[in-house]
Design a protein around this motif. Sequence first.
Motif, PDB file in Angstrom:
ATOM      1  N   PHE A  22       9.136  43.954  49.730  1.00 40.41           N
ATOM      2  CA  PHE A  22       9.237  42.618  49.126  1.00 40.41           C
ATOM      3  C   PHE A  22      10.699  42.193  49.039  1.00 40.41           C
ATOM      4  CE2 PHE A  22       8.809  46.049  46.012  1.00 40.41           C
ATOM      5  CZ  PHE A  22      10.035  45.970  45.361  1.00 40.41           C
ATOM      6  N   THR A  23      10.926  40.915  48.910  1.00 42.67           N
ATOM      7  CA  THR A  23      12.288  40.397  48.719  1.00 42.67           C
ATOM      8  C   THR A  23      12.470  39.966  47.271  1.00 42.67           C
ATOM      9  OG1 THR A  23      11.590  38.181  49.405  1.00 42.67           O
ATOM     10  CG2 THR A  23      12.482  39.631  51.111  1.00 42.67           C
ATOM     11  N   LEU A  24      13.703  40.013  46.833  1.00 43.64           N
ATOM     12  CA  LEU A  24      14.051  39.647  45.468  1.00 43.64           C
ATOM     13  C   LEU A  24      15.144  38.584  45.490  1.00 43.64           C
ATOM     14  CD1 LEU A  24      14.280  43.267  43.974  1.00 43.64           C
ATOM     15  CD2 LEU A  24      12.431  41.636  43.587  1.00 43.64           C
ATOM     16  N   SER A  25      15.394  37.986  44.345  1.00 44.74           N
ATOM     17  CA  SER A  25      16.526  37.071  44.218  1.00 44.74           C
ATOM     18  C   SER A  25      17.820  37.871  44.263  1.00 44.74           C
ATOM     19  CB  SER A  25      16.437  36.314  42.893  1.00 44.74           C
ATOM     20  OG  SER A  25      16.588  37.219  41.802  1.00 44.74           O
ATOM     21  N   LEU A  26      18.942  37.178  44.309  1.00 43.86           N
ATOM     22  CA  LEU A  26      20.234  37.861  44.354  1.00 43.86           C
ATOM     23  C   LEU A  26      20.400  38.807  43.171  1.00 43.86           C
ATOM     24  CD1 LEU A  26      23.073  38.321  45.480  1.00 43.86           C
ATOM     25  CD2 LEU A  26      23.818  36.269  44.238  1.00 43.86           C
ATOM     26  N   TRP A  27      20.169  38.290  41.966  1.00 43.54           N
ATOM     27  CA  TRP A  27      20.335  39.140  40.793  1.00 43.54           C
ATOM     28  C   TRP A  27      19.217  40.167  40.676  1.00 43.54           C
ATOM     29  CZ3 TRP A  27      24.705  39.838  38.384  1.00 43.54           C
ATOM     30  CH2 TRP A  27      25.698  38.858  38.502  1.00 43.54           C
ATOM     31  N   GLY A  28      18.068  39.860  41.262  1.00 39.49           N
ATOM     32  CA  GLY A  28      17.017  40.867  41.338  1.00 39.49           C
ATOM     33  C   GLY A  28      17.434  42.036  42.203  1.00 39.49           C
ATOM     34  N   ASP A  29      18.099  41.722  43.326  1.00 40.99           N
ATOM     35  CA  ASP A  29      18.617  42.788  44.194  1.00 40.99           C
ATOM     36  C   ASP A  29      19.630  43.656  43.447  1.00 40.99           C
ATOM     37  OD1 ASP A  29      17.131  42.188  46.449  1.00 40.99           O
ATOM     38  OD2 ASP A  29      18.648  40.846  47.287  1.00 40.99           O
ATOM     39  N   ILE A  30      20.504  43.007  42.687  1.00 43.65           N
ATOM     40  CA  ILE A  30      21.528  43.750  41.949  1.00 43.65           C
ATOM     41  C   ILE A  30      20.882  44.650  40.901  1.00 43.65           C
ATOM     42  CG2 ILE A  30      23.465  43.505  40.346  1.00 43.65           C
ATOM     43  CD1 ILE A  30      24.184  40.946  41.906  1.00 43.65           C
ATOM     44  N   ALA A  31      19.852  44.125  40.214  1.00 44.43           N
ATOM     45  CA  ALA A  31      19.144  44.949  39.233  1.00 44.43           C
ATOM     46  C   ALA A  31      18.448  46.123  39.908  1.00 44.43           C
ATOM     47  CB  ALA A  31      18.127  44.081  38.481  1.00 44.43           C
ATOM     48  N   TRP A  32      17.858  45.884  41.081  1.00 45.55           N
ATOM     49  CA  TRP A  32      17.191  46.956  41.823  1.00 45.55           C
ATOM     50  C   TRP A  32      18.183  48.071  42.178  1.00 45.55           C
ATOM     51  CZ3 TRP A  32      12.194  48.002  43.420  1.00 45.55           C
ATOM     52  CH2 TRP A  32      12.046  48.974  44.423  1.00 45.55           C
ATOM     53  N   THR A 197      29.687  40.136  42.200  1.00 43.69           N
ATOM     54  CA  THR A 197      28.772  39.017  42.458  1.00 43.69           C
ATOM     55  C   THR A 197      29.050  37.869  41.504  1.00 43.69           C
ATOM     56  OG1 THR A 197      27.082  40.581  43.197  1.00 43.69           O
ATOM     57  CG2 THR A 197      26.339  38.363  42.618  1.00 43.69           C
ATOM     58  N   TRP A 198      29.241  38.181  40.243  1.00 44.39           N
ATOM     59  CA  TRP A 198      29.501  37.154  39.238  1.00 44.39           C
ATOM     60  C   TRP A 198      30.813  36.417  39.518  1.00 44.39           C
ATOM     61  CZ3 TRP A 198      32.860  37.388  34.621  1.00 44.39           C
ATOM     62  CH2 TRP A 198      32.662  36.289  33.768  1.00 44.39           C
ATOM     63  N   LEU A 199      31.817  37.151  39.977  1.00 41.41           N
ATOM     64  CA  LEU A 199      33.111  36.542  40.283  1.00 41.41           C
ATOM     65  C   LEU A 199      33.134  35.886  41.664  1.00 41.41           C
ATOM     66  CD1 LEU A 199      35.504  39.314  38.908  1.00 41.41           C
ATOM     67  CD2 LEU A 199      34.955  37.110  37.847  1.00 41.41           C
ATOM     68  N   VAL A 201      33.337  37.291  44.678  1.00 45.76           N
ATOM     69  CA  VAL A 201      34.331  37.872  45.580  1.00 45.76           C
ATOM     70  C   VAL A 201      33.616  38.836  46.512  1.00 45.76           C
ATOM     71  CG1 VAL A 201      36.241  37.612  43.965  1.00 45.76           C
ATOM     72  CG2 VAL A 201      34.879  39.701  43.932  1.00 45.76           C
ATOM     73  N   ASP A 202      34.229  39.106  47.656  1.00 47.36           N
ATOM     74  CA  ASP A 202      33.590  39.971  48.651  1.00 47.36           C
ATOM     75  C   ASP A 202      33.463  41.409  48.187  1.00 47.36           C
ATOM     76  OD1 ASP A 202      33.239  37.869  50.408  1.00 47.36           O
ATOM     77  OD2 ASP A 202      35.147  38.216  51.437  1.00 47.36           O
ATOM     78  N   GLY A 203      34.392  41.834  47.367  1.00 41.38           N
ATOM     79  CA  GLY A 203      34.330  43.215  46.895  1.00 41.38           C
ATOM     80  C   GLY A 203      35.378  43.468  45.830  1.00 41.38           C
ATOM     81  N   LEU A 204      35.114  44.455  45.004  1.00 41.63           N
ATOM     82  CA  LEU A 204      36.045  44.872  43.970  1.00 41.63           C
ATOM     83  C   LEU A 204      36.273  46.380  44.083  1.00 41.63           C
ATOM     84  CD1 LEU A 204      34.772  43.002  40.761  1.00 41.63           C
ATOM     85  CD2 LEU A 204      36.872  42.535  42.025  1.00 41.63           C
ATOM     86  N   PRO A 205      37.430  46.853  43.655  1.00 39.18           N
ATOM     87  CA  PRO A 205      37.644  48.304  43.642  1.00 39.18           C
ATOM     88  C   PRO A 205      36.689  48.961  42.661  1.00 39.18           C
ATOM     89  CG  PRO A 205      39.425  47.157  42.499  1.00 39.18           C
ATOM     90  CD  PRO A 205      38.611  46.101  43.175  1.00 39.18           C
ATOM     91  N   ALA A 206      36.053  50.044  43.089  1.00 41.86           N
ATOM     92  CA  ALA A 206      35.074  50.730  42.242  1.00 41.86           C
ATOM     93  C   ALA A 206      35.720  51.735  41.292  1.00 41.86           C
ATOM     94  CB  ALA A 206      34.039  51.434  43.108  1.00 41.86           C
ATOM     95  N   LEU A 207      36.902  52.232  41.634  1.00 43.12           N
ATOM     96  CA  LEU A 207      37.488  53.318  40.852  1.00 43.12           C
ATOM     97  C   LEU A 207      37.919  52.941  39.435  1.00 43.12           C
ATOM     98  CD1 LEU A 207      39.489  55.407  43.470  1.00 43.12           C
ATOM     99  CD2 LEU A 207      37.367  55.974  42.293  1.00 43.12           C
ATOM    100  N   PRO A 208      38.326  51.684  39.152  1.00 41.41           N
ATOM    101  CA  PRO A 208      38.653  51.379  37.750  1.00 41.41           C
ATOM    102  C   PRO A 208      37.494  51.628  36.794  1.00 41.41           C
ATOM    103  CG  PRO A 208      39.627  49.732  39.176  1.00 41.41           C
ATOM    104  CD  PRO A 208      38.762  50.593  40.052  1.00 41.41           C
ATOM    105  N   LEU A 209      36.314  51.109  37.091  1.00 37.68           N
ATOM    106  CA  LEU A 209      35.169  51.352  36.211  1.00 37.68           C
ATOM    107  C   LEU A 209      34.685  52.792  36.323  1.00 37.68           C
ATOM    108  CD1 LEU A 209      32.973  48.109  36.375  1.00 37.68           C
ATOM    109  CD2 LEU A 209      34.655  48.805  34.657  1.00 37.68           C
ATOM    110  N   LEU A 210      34.823  53.381  37.511  1.00 38.15           N
ATOM    111  CA  LEU A 210      34.400  54.770  37.687  1.00 38.15           C
ATOM    112  C   LEU A 210      35.249  55.692  36.808  1.00 38.15           C
ATOM    113  CD1 LEU A 210      32.252  56.193  39.471  1.00 38.15           C
ATOM    114  CD2 LEU A 210      34.093  56.742  41.058  1.00 38.15           C
ATOM    115  N   ALA A 211      36.548  55.434  36.779  1.00 35.12           N
ATOM    116  CA  ALA A 211      37.426  56.242  35.926  1.00 35.12           C
ATOM    117  C   ALA A 211      37.063  56.073  34.451  1.00 35.12           C
ATOM    118  CB  ALA A 211      38.883  55.853  36.167  1.00 35.12           C
ATOM    119  N   LEU A 212      36.758  54.834  34.057  1.00 34.15           N
ATOM    120  CA  LEU A 212      36.329  54.610  32.677  1.00 34.15           C
ATOM    121  C   LEU A 212      35.020  55.338  32.389  1.00 34.15           C
ATOM    122  CD1 LEU A 212      37.101  50.816  32.091  1.00 34.15           C
ATOM    123  CD2 LEU A 212      38.277  52.792  31.097  1.00 34.15           C
TER     124      LEU A 212
END
Length: 239
Positions: A22-32, A197-199, A201-212
């Motif tokens: 099945f397909t989902l909405s954009l935010w549905g995909d993010i929740a999945w 997605t909210w901002l 942008v094409d992508g964000l660095p993952a390590l800042p939140l990963l380190a937190l």
Amino acid sequence: MGAFVALCALIGVYYGTHQWWFTLSLWGDIAWLSFLLIPAVFGLVWLALPLWDTPLPRLLAYTAACGVAAVILQWSGAGVVANFAKLAAMTFGAWCFLRFFEELSWVVLIACIVPFVDAYSVWRGPTKKIVTQKPEVFSALSFTFPVPGNEGGAKLGLPDLLFFALFLGAAARWQLRTGWTWLCLTASIGGTIALATWLEVDGLPALPLLALGFLLPNADLLWRAVRDRGATRHPRSPR
């Protein structure tokens, strides 16, 4: 072992058939991705965690074997299977690196530095150049989380996989809050995708939140270890 095999089977079925789901909405995909797929994938790392203290020669052999398998599978067009060879190579490689950390404070220092390095790389450095100028290279050097009903998905760089396993392995080695660490590390990946997605942008660095995700659930234990330089909490000795 049974849980690991069962989880591998479930993930394998999804990766092999997701485009027909099945397909989902954009935010549905993010929740999945955030609440189902990403925790399932990193559940494999959790279940493999007892291997962190495997003798170093064997860890090195596992890392090399999985790395070679990833290259061959990626080159032959078996990108789905190559994904998991990359995950295994980065996980075993991280636990190899962990052997060279003599104190927990070293891991804390790394967790405080790498977010800035990652941010620079993503926004101005080599990662940005690879993503914008050579997307096929980025695809080969990343792990894909596909969304249902679609060929596309979110991508996570291989260094992010390595630091996920490094931080989780450090939590196990120094007897921190391992379960909470896994939960926060996993949530940080979904949080980064949602924030990008909210901002818009094409992508964000993952390590800042990963380190937190490593620092926050263990903050009091880490502060005690840094303050006392390991006097109050000793690591388990690798075999």
